[in-house]
Design a protein around this motif. Structure first.
Motif, PDB file in Angstrom:
ATOM      1  N   VAL A   1     -19.524  13.538   3.004  1.00 42.21           N
ATOM      2  CA  VAL A   1     -18.491  14.501   3.416  1.00 42.21           C
ATOM      3  C   VAL A   1     -17.119  13.837   3.236  1.00 42.21           C
ATOM      4  O   VAL A   1     -16.964  12.639   3.455  1.00 42.21           O
ATOM      5  N   LYS A   2     -16.146  14.621   2.803  1.00 39.98           N
ATOM      6  CA  LYS A   2     -14.793  14.071   2.611  1.00 39.98           C
ATOM      7  C   LYS A   2     -14.186  13.713   3.971  1.00 39.98           C
ATOM      8  O   LYS A   2     -14.272  14.496   4.916  1.00 39.98           O
ATOM      9  N   ILE A   3     -13.593  12.536   4.030  1.00 35.90           N
ATOM     10  CA  ILE A   3     -13.038  12.044   5.294  1.00 35.90           C
ATOM     11  C   ILE A   3     -11.530  11.871   5.145  1.00 35.90           C
ATOM     12  O   ILE A   3     -11.075  11.236   4.197  1.00 35.90           O
ATOM     13  N   ALA A   4     -10.783  12.420   6.094  1.00 35.96           N
ATOM     14  CA  ALA A   4      -9.336  12.140   6.143  1.00 35.96           C
ATOM     15  C   ALA A   4      -9.016  11.517   7.499  1.00 35.96           C
ATOM     16  O   ALA A   4      -9.568  11.905   8.522  1.00 35.96           O
ATOM     17  N   PHE A   5      -8.123  10.541   7.447  1.00 40.87           N
ATOM     18  CA  PHE A   5      -7.720   9.824   8.647  1.00 40.87           C
ATOM     19  C   PHE A   5      -6.921  10.734   9.567  1.00 40.87           C
ATOM     20  O   PHE A   5      -5.939  11.360   9.143  1.00 40.87           O
ATOM     21  N   GLY A   6      -7.337  10.812  10.824  1.00 37.55           N
ATOM     22  CA  GLY A   6      -6.603  11.600  11.814  1.00 37.55           C
ATOM     23  C   GLY A   6      -6.976  11.106  13.187  1.00 37.55           C
ATOM     24  O   GLY A   6      -8.156  10.901  13.479  1.00 37.55           O
ATOM     25  N   THR A   7      -5.979  10.875  14.027  1.00 38.63           N
ATOM     26  CA  THR A   7      -6.244  10.141  15.265  1.00 38.63           C
ATOM     27  C   THR A   7      -6.085  10.928  16.559  1.00 38.63           C
ATOM     28  O   THR A   7      -6.537  10.488  17.604  1.00 38.63           O
TER      29      THR A   7
ATOM     30  N   VAL B   1     -14.276   1.506  10.133  1.00 38.16           N
ATOM     31  CA  VAL B   1     -15.043   0.504   9.388  1.00 38.16           C
ATOM     32  C   VAL B   1     -16.325   0.170  10.147  1.00 38.16           C
ATOM     33  O   VAL B   1     -17.402   0.062   9.563  1.00 38.16           O
ATOM     34  N   GLU B   2     -16.203   0.071  11.475  1.00 31.12           N
ATOM     35  CA  GLU B   2     -17.406  -0.197  12.285  1.00 31.12           C
ATOM     36  C   GLU B   2     -18.434   0.931  12.127  1.00 31.12           C
ATOM     37  O   GLU B   2     -19.633   0.688  12.157  1.00 31.12           O
ATOM     38  N   TRP B   3     -17.947   2.150  11.927  1.00 29.51           N
ATOM     39  CA  TRP B   3     -18.853   3.304  11.874  1.00 29.51           C
ATOM     40  C   TRP B   3     -19.010   3.857  10.456  1.00 29.51           C
ATOM     41  O   TRP B   3     -19.117   5.056  10.251  1.00 29.51           O
ATOM     42  N   GLY B   4     -19.027   2.992   9.459  1.00 25.81           N
ATOM     43  CA  GLY B   4     -19.554   3.423   8.161  1.00 25.81           C
ATOM     44  C   GLY B   4     -18.669   3.360   6.939  1.00 25.81           C
ATOM     45  O   GLY B   4     -19.172   3.452   5.821  1.00 25.81           O
ATOM     46  N   LEU B   5     -17.351   3.237   7.097  1.00 31.48           N
ATOM     47  CA  LEU B   5     -16.512   3.174   5.897  1.00 31.48           C
ATOM     48  C   LEU B   5     -16.281   1.719   5.491  1.00 31.48           C
ATOM     49  O   LEU B   5     -16.241   0.835   6.346  1.00 31.48           O
ATOM     50  N   THR B   6     -16.072   1.477   4.221  1.00 33.32           N
ATOM     51  CA  THR B   6     -15.562   0.169   3.797  1.00 33.32           C
ATOM     52  C   THR B   6     -14.063   0.164   4.111  1.00 33.32           C
ATOM     53  O   THR B   6     -13.454   1.236   4.255  1.00 33.32           O
ATOM     54  N   PRO B   7     -13.453  -1.026   4.194  1.00 29.24           N
ATOM     55  CA  PRO B   7     -11.997  -1.039   4.410  1.00 29.24           C
ATOM     56  C   PRO B   7     -11.255  -0.226   3.348  1.00 29.24           C
ATOM     57  O   PRO B   7     -10.315   0.508   3.673  1.00 29.24           O
ATOM     58  N   MET B   8     -11.676  -0.326   2.094  1.00 26.54           N
ATOM     59  CA  MET B   8     -11.004   0.451   1.040  1.00 26.54           C
ATOM     60  C   MET B   8     -11.123   1.953   1.323  1.00 26.54           C
ATOM     61  O   MET B   8     -10.154   2.698   1.189  1.00 26.54           O
ATOM     62  N   GLU B   9     -12.317   2.386   1.734  1.00 23.40           N
ATOM     63  CA  GLU B   9     -12.495   3.820   2.028  1.00 23.40           C
ATOM     64  C   GLU B   9     -11.649   4.260   3.228  1.00 23.40           C
ATOM     65  O   GLU B   9     -11.118   5.374   3.252  1.00 23.40           O
ATOM     66  N   ALA B  10     -11.535   3.361   4.206  1.00 25.39           N
ATOM     67  CA  ALA B  10     -10.705   3.694   5.372  1.00 25.39           C
ATOM     68  C   ALA B  10      -9.252   3.862   4.933  1.00 25.39           C
ATOM     69  O   ALA B  10      -8.559   4.797   5.364  1.00 25.39           O
ATOM     70  N   ILE B  11      -8.791   2.970   4.056  1.00 23.80           N
ATOM     71  CA  ILE B  11      -7.407   3.070   3.542  1.00 23.80           C
ATOM     72  C   ILE B  11      -7.251   4.343   2.705  1.00 23.80           C
ATOM     73  O   ILE B  11      -6.253   5.063   2.832  1.00 23.80           O
ATOM     74  N   GLN B  12      -8.238   4.637   1.903  1.00 25.87           N
ATOM     75  CA  GLN B  12      -8.165   5.877   1.092  1.00 25.87           C
ATOM     76  C   GLN B  12      -8.096   7.117   1.988  1.00 25.87           C
ATOM     77  O   GLN B  12      -7.393   8.080   1.689  1.00 25.87           O
ATOM     78  N   SER B  13      -8.825   7.069   3.112  1.00 28.59           N
ATOM     79  CA  SER B  13      -8.826   8.243   4.009  1.00 28.59           C
ATOM     80  C   SER B  13      -7.421   8.514   4.545  1.00 28.59           C
ATOM     81  O   SER B  13      -7.082   9.654   4.860  1.00 28.59           O
ATOM     82  N   ALA B  14      -6.614   7.437   4.657  1.00 30.27           N
ATOM     83  CA  ALA B  14      -5.263   7.579   5.231  1.00 30.27           C
ATOM     84  C   ALA B  14      -4.184   7.630   4.157  1.00 30.27           C
ATOM     85  O   ALA B  14      -2.988   7.591   4.487  1.00 30.27           O
ATOM     86  N   THR B  15      -4.592   7.713   2.916  1.00 28.94           N
ATOM     87  CA  THR B  15      -3.589   7.781   1.841  1.00 28.94           C
ATOM     88  C   THR B  15      -3.942   8.934   0.901  1.00 28.94           C
ATOM     89  O   THR B  15      -3.594  10.078   1.175  1.00 28.94           O
TER      90      THR B  15
ATOM     91  N   LEU C   1       0.860  -1.202   0.000  1.00 26.53           N
ATOM     92  CA  LEU C   1       0.000   0.000   0.000  1.00 26.53           C
ATOM     93  C   LEU C   1       0.893   1.248   0.000  1.00 26.53           C
ATOM     94  O   LEU C   1       2.064   1.174   0.369  1.00 26.53           O
ATOM     95  N   PRO C   2       0.283   2.398  -0.305  1.00 28.26           N
ATOM     96  CA  PRO C   2       1.044   3.639  -0.131  1.00 28.26           C
ATOM     97  C   PRO C   2       1.317   3.848   1.358  1.00 28.26           C
ATOM     98  O   PRO C   2       0.545   3.370   2.198  1.00 28.26           O
ATOM     99  N   GLY C   3       2.370   4.566   1.700  1.00 29.23           N
ATOM    100  CA  GLY C   3       2.625   4.918   3.101  1.00 29.23           C
ATOM    101  C   GLY C   3       1.388   5.568   3.693  1.00 29.23           C
ATOM    102  O   GLY C   3       0.685   6.326   3.020  1.00 29.23           O
ATOM    103  N   LEU C   4       1.124   5.264   4.965  1.00 24.92           N
ATOM    104  CA  LEU C   4      -0.082   5.795   5.607  1.00 24.92           C
ATOM    105  C   LEU C   4       0.179   7.227   6.090  1.00 24.92           C
ATOM    106  O   LEU C   4       1.320   7.594   6.389  1.00 24.92           O
ATOM    107  N   ILE C   5      -0.897   7.991   6.148  1.00 20.96           N
ATOM    108  CA  ILE C   5      -0.790   9.401   6.562  1.00 20.96           C
ATOM    109  C   ILE C   5      -1.801   9.670   7.675  1.00 20.96           C
ATOM    110  O   ILE C   5      -2.988   9.377   7.519  1.00 20.96           O
ATOM    111  N   ASP C   6      -1.309  10.203   8.770  1.00 21.66           N
ATOM    112  CA  ASP C   6      -2.206  10.591   9.868  1.00 21.66           C
ATOM    113  C   ASP C   6      -2.281  12.110   9.870  1.00 21.66           C
ATOM    114  O   ASP C   6      -1.269  12.788  10.092  1.00 21.66           O
ATOM    115  N   SER C   7      -3.472  12.658   9.628  1.00 17.77           N
ATOM    116  CA  SER C   7      -3.566  14.110   9.496  1.00 17.77           C
ATOM    117  C   SER C   7      -3.906  14.824  10.802  1.00 17.77           C
ATOM    118  O   SER C   7      -4.202  16.025  10.793  1.00 17.77           O
ATOM    119  N   HIS C   8      -3.856  14.100  11.903  1.00 17.32           N
ATOM    120  CA  HIS C   8      -4.029  14.788  13.199  1.00 17.32           C
ATOM    121  C   HIS C   8      -3.241  14.052  14.274  1.00 17.32           C
ATOM    122  O   HIS C   8      -3.719  13.082  14.864  1.00 17.32           O
TER     123      HIS C   8
END
Ligand code: ARG
Length: 442
Positions: free
Chosen positions: A348-354, A372-386, A89-96
């Motif tokens: 709404v656009k989602i970006a991964f931030g923890t 994933v439990e709260w609405g994203l598919t795994p692919m969408e969760a990965i996209q949010s962090a990439t 996968l691409p390197g993961l990005i945490d935006s918070h």
């Protein structure tokens, strides 16, 4: 007068005359040949298209990805990394994140016996753990003493390992706001000299604060639009700046080429910050339908730290956090998750931030399963962090996907993250800018 004016011209002309022929005839020493690395990927997550490709060859020259495709020829002399049994996968990005601190000691010890000098001593460890966990870039949205700027620079120089950092310096807050020291004696002040804080009130002062932060190295501007959880103000959601102040922060940030983001739990504060033009709402806990519609219309990202509720409720009493702070968490945690789901459904656009720092750095990927439990598919969760997080940071041209022309920030896992997103909690291979940071998969 005229002779003084013409002297530099004469000088410049003679320098040119001297140097041009020299440049033309003298052979330049060859630039260091760039190392070529080839990754043989069993599977590659194509985050742009939202699909998984089998058996991909990734050719990397220096720090850049040169080619990606099926059965590409391995250039002579290339180092081959065999990840044919792994998912790349691409390197993961945490935006918070808050990369320079961590809630690891008692609340009062942390607040009053430690300073940003202590943060500076430990920050490189947090950076290293984050990188080794597969997070090759992070946006760090609040720090003291410009430790984040120093850390970013040390990482860029190659002095210490860590993710690529986009940093905020101090987080701009109103007096008595989430970024101030609230609930204590008036004789206690915030850490450090009085002017070295993020506290600013009024349109002129917030503009000055933006300039101050940019002057000392901030890449991004963060401000507190509303109250917060882990602080002693009475409310979680009350706005802490006027519309005029928020507008001024965002406008001034833009003038200096910086994006602004807002800490905002509160319903009204979220809308005010979106109207002011922030690129992202951090937390977003009490957003309503109108706020979601506004975010969608403005293309504002939601960066919701939805893992933290679990960690705070399990651990923060042990750290001596005051009961009324834990109570605030109980009020807001579940609603934040429900509203995250609504935001996903509303498009709404989602970006991964923890908000890593609340929990130990390096455990950032724990949030994927909650998303994933709260609405994203795994692919969408990965996209949010990439791809999405890279876009939010303004680094979409360089990061966020494994594609020709992008920096070679690449990770790999042994299992299938599209089947079970928790495999991202144990990243076995990390490459940053073409350099292998960790390889436990070969
Ligand atoms: N920094 C945030 C605040 O103190 C953390 C919120 C954590 N809680 C949560 N449910 N996300 O406001």
């Amino acid at each position: 007068m005229s002779s003084t004016l013409s002297r530099p011209l004469i000088l410049a002309t003679s320098i040119l005359l001297l140097t041009i022929p020299a440049l033309a005839v003298e052979p330049q020493p060859d630039a260091e040949p760039q190392p070529v690395t080839v990754i043989q990927a069993g599977q590659l997550v194509d985050v742009e298209a939202g699909r998984v490709l089998d058996r991909q060859t990734i050719v990397i020259k220096g720090e850049t990805i040169e080619a990606v495709g099926t059965d590409l020829a391995v250039p002579p002399g290339a180092t081959v990394i065999d990840l044919s049994h792994a998912v790349v996968l691409p390197g993961l990005i945490d935006s918070h994140v808050h990369i320079t601190s961590q809630a690891s000691a008692n609340y009062y010890e942390e607040m009053f016996r430690r300073s940003f000098v202590d943060h500076a001593i430990l920050a490189h460890l947090y950076a290293r753990r984050t990188l080794e966990a597969g997070f090759t870039a992070c946006r760090s949205v609040g720090s003291q003493g410009f430790v984040d700027v120093a850390l970013r620079n040390a990482i860029e120089r190659g002095d210490v390992p860590g993710p690529r950092l986009q940093v905020a310096g101090y987080y701009i807050s109103s007096t008595g706001g989430h970024g101030d020291l609230v609930g204590f004696s008036p004789w206690l002040t915030t850490n450090g000299p009085p002017e070295m804080t993020g506290i600013a009130d009024g349109v002129d002062a917030v503009r000055q604060k933006v300039r101050y932060l940019v002057k000392y190295g901030a890449d991004v501007i963060k401000f507190g639009a509303s109250a917060g959880v882990l602080s002693e103000e009475e409310s979680v959601g009350a706005p802490q700046y006027s519309q005029e102040e928020m507008n001024a922060i965002v406008e001034e940030a833009r003038r200096w080429g910086r994006r602004a983001c807002a800490h905002a739990h509160g319903t009204e504060a979220i809308k005010m910050a979106v109207r002011a033009g922030v690129v992202s709402i951090e937390h977003g806990s009490l957003v309503d339908d109108e706020g979601l519609a506004l975010m969608k219309d403005n293309g504002t990202y939601l960066v919701a730290d939805i893992y933290n509720d679990t960690y705070i409720l399990a651990e923060f009493e042990k750290l001596g956090f005051p009961a009324h702070i834990i109570e605030k968490e109980r009020k807001v945690g579940r609603t934040q998750r429900e509203n995250f789901k609504k935001a996903v459904e509303a498009g709404v656009k989602i970006a991964f931030g923890t908000d890593a720092a609340i929990f130990p750095h390096g455990k950032n990927a724990r949030q994927f399963s909650y998303m994933v439990e709260w609405g994203l598919t795994p692919m969408e969760a990965i996209q949010s962090a990439t791809v999405s997080a890279a876009d939010l940071l303004g680094w979409g041209d360089r990061l966020g996907s494994v594609a020709p022309g992008k920096l070679a920030d690449i990770v790999a896992v042994a299992g299938d993250p599209l089947d079970d997103v928790t495999v991202l909690e144990s990243v076995g291979f990390v490459m940053k800018g073409g350099v292998v940071v960790k390889n436990e998969l070969e």
